[in-house]
Scaffold this motif. Structure first.
Motif, PDB file in Angstrom:
ATOM      1  N   GLU A 199       0.836  -1.202   0.000  1.00  0.00           N
ATOM      2  CA  GLU A 199       0.000   0.000   0.000  1.00  0.00           C
ATOM      3  C   GLU A 199       0.867   1.248   0.000  1.00  0.00           C
ATOM      4  OE1 GLU A 199      -3.395   2.209   2.796  1.00  0.00           O
ATOM      5  OE2 GLU A 199      -2.517   0.287   3.426  1.00  0.00           O
ATOM      6  N   ASN A 200       0.484   2.220  -0.844  1.00  0.00           N
ATOM      7  CA  ASN A 200       1.166   3.508  -0.913  1.00  0.00           C
ATOM      8  C   ASN A 200       2.627   3.341  -1.364  1.00  0.00           C
ATOM      9  OD1 ASN A 200       1.090   6.346  -0.670  1.00  0.00           O
ATOM     10  ND2 ASN A 200       2.165   6.250   1.288  1.00  0.00           N
ATOM     11  N   THR A 231       2.945   0.494   3.539  1.00  0.00           N
ATOM     12  CA  THR A 231       2.380  -0.557   4.386  1.00  0.00           C
ATOM     13  C   THR A 231       2.385  -1.881   3.633  1.00  0.00           C
ATOM     14  OG1 THR A 231       0.927   1.049   5.463  1.00  0.00           O
ATOM     15  CG2 THR A 231       0.406  -1.279   5.777  1.00  0.00           C
ATOM     16  N   HIS A 233       0.962  -5.557   3.510  1.00  0.00           N
ATOM     17  CA  HIS A 233      -0.186  -6.338   3.992  1.00  0.00           C
ATOM     18  C   HIS A 233       0.044  -7.822   3.688  1.00  0.00           C
ATOM     19  CE1 HIS A 233      -3.042  -2.892   4.670  1.00  0.00           C
ATOM     20  NE2 HIS A 233      -2.167  -2.303   3.858  1.00  0.00           N
ATOM     21  N   PHE A 264      -6.502  -6.007  -3.417  1.00  0.00           N
ATOM     22  CA  PHE A 264      -5.401  -5.097  -3.085  1.00  0.00           C
ATOM     23  C   PHE A 264      -5.425  -3.864  -3.979  1.00  0.00           C
ATOM     24  CE2 PHE A 264      -2.618  -8.854  -1.510  1.00  0.00           C
ATOM     25  CZ  PHE A 264      -3.029  -8.648  -0.209  1.00  0.00           C
ATOM     26  N   TYR A 265      -5.504  -4.070  -5.292  1.00  0.00           N
ATOM     27  CA  TYR A 265      -5.412  -2.945  -6.218  1.00  0.00           C
ATOM     28  C   TYR A 265      -6.616  -2.009  -6.098  1.00  0.00           C
ATOM     29  CZ  TYR A 265      -1.163  -4.298  -8.670  1.00  0.00           C
ATOM     30  OH  TYR A 265       0.150  -4.556  -8.974  1.00  0.00           O
ATOM     31  N   GLN A 267      -8.440  -1.568  -3.380  1.00  0.00           N
ATOM     32  CA  GLN A 267      -8.385  -0.917  -2.081  1.00  0.00           C
ATOM     33  C   GLN A 267      -7.280   0.129  -2.006  1.00  0.00           C
ATOM     34  OE1 GLN A 267      -7.892  -3.660   1.164  1.00  0.00           O
ATOM     35  NE2 GLN A 267      -7.677  -2.043   2.709  1.00  0.00           N
ATOM     36  N   PHE A 268      -6.107  -0.163  -2.565  1.00  0.00           N
ATOM     37  CA  PHE A 268      -4.946   0.715  -2.398  1.00  0.00           C
ATOM     38  C   PHE A 268      -4.780   1.716  -3.534  1.00  0.00           C
ATOM     39  CE2 PHE A 268      -2.978  -3.280  -0.308  1.00  0.00           C
ATOM     40  CZ  PHE A 268      -3.724  -3.066   0.849  1.00  0.00           C
ATOM     41  N   TYR A 269      -5.183   1.360  -4.768  1.00  0.00           N
ATOM     42  CA  TYR A 269      -4.883   2.202  -5.930  1.00  0.00           C
ATOM     43  C   TYR A 269      -6.103   2.510  -6.793  1.00  0.00           C
ATOM     44  CZ  TYR A 269      -0.246   0.810  -4.442  1.00  0.00           C
ATOM     45  OH  TYR A 269       0.869   0.584  -3.695  1.00  0.00           O
TER      46      TYR A 269
END
Length: 278
Positions: A199-200, A231, A233, A264-265, A267-269
């Protein structure tokens, strides 16, 4: 009879001298060849030992970078728990330093990784070999032999209790593809796959491929320093199934990784994840 003996005796001496002249050099040549073979073997063994020492020194330096220099570039934290080894860390590949952040977050500093050797810089190939060990290639002349050899070596390493990082998207995450190597390794070694989301940490762009290494590294470090925190995960592990044959189990594992990466993608991007191409 006496005259005959007198005639034969000089001929016999000449014959012995000829034999001595022909066999003695052969004995010397054989001894020299044997000595040369021993010396060549010793030099090869010495060279391998020196190379192993250099690689170990490079690995110690690599761990030092992770422990002491990486936090100066960007702060990081972890979420989630890991199972006991062996396992495969199946990571989203959104930044150049992804493996470093993952190793730091996992605490498994001897973790190896699968990396691509097709880059143009020999020094990077040497460093990656020292850090991560397992090489793959997309070049047609290397791929059939090298990738098969690496697959067998990685499976053996996992069976001995190792931990391994794989980026199933390959070198370029923007292609939106998930390749089957991670699922094949997990099934053959009978070890779980841990999906890992970064993340980030999206600082990895196509334009960096064509920049000199130092200029690209400077750009990447600058981009990382602009981030608040990266982060890592760790999702729940995905276990292979011994009751399924390899083809079916690889397909099942790949689809589960695809679903987790999509989460993941998104949620994060705020974008869709890569698609399974197995």
């Amino acid at each position: 009879m006496g005259n005959l003996r007198e005639l034969v005796r000089p001929l016999s001496r000449i014959w012995k001298r000829m034999c001595g002249r022909t066999t003695r050099p052969l004995r010397v040549n054989a001894a020299a060849w044997h000595l040369g073979a021993v010396l060549r073997g010793s030099m090869v063994a010495l060279g391998n030992a020196i190379l192993a020492i250099i690689r170990e020194f490079v690995w110690v330096t690599y761990v030092g970078v992770i422990l002491f220099l990486l936090p100066l570039v960007a702060k990081s934290r972890r979420k989630g728990r890991l199972p006991n080894p062996p396992f495969i860390l199946c990571i989203t590949h959104v930044g150049n330093f992804d493996p470093l952040f993952v190793v730091r977050a996992s605490g498994h500093y001897r973790t190896r990784a699968v990396y691509q050797v097709d880059g143009p810089y020999p020094i990077l190939r040497f460093l990656f070999k020292a850090f991560w060990r397992f090489r793959v290639s997309q070049r047609p002349e290397l791929k059939p032999i090298l990738n098969k050899k690496t697959m067998n070596e990685a499976v053996s390493y996992l069976k001995r209790g190792g931990t391994l990082i794989i980026a199933p998207e390959g070198y370029w995450h923007w292609e939106k593809k998930l390749y089957p190597g991670v699922a094949v390794m997990a099934h053959r070694a009978n070890v779980p796959v841990v999906p890992v989301g970064i993340e980030n940490g999206d600082v990895f762009g196509p334009e960096l491929r064509h920049k000199p290494p130092l200029r690209a590294a400077k750009r990447v470090i600058k981009d990382y320093r602009s981030l608040a925190c990266v982060t890592v995960h760790f999702a729940d592990p995905i276990h292979p199934s011994a009751s399924l044959d390899e083809r079916d189990d690889v397909e099942r594992l790949g689809k589960l990784v695809e679903a987790r990466f999509d989460e993941f993608y998104r949620q994060f991007y705020n974008t869709s994840g890569p698609l399974w191409v197995g």
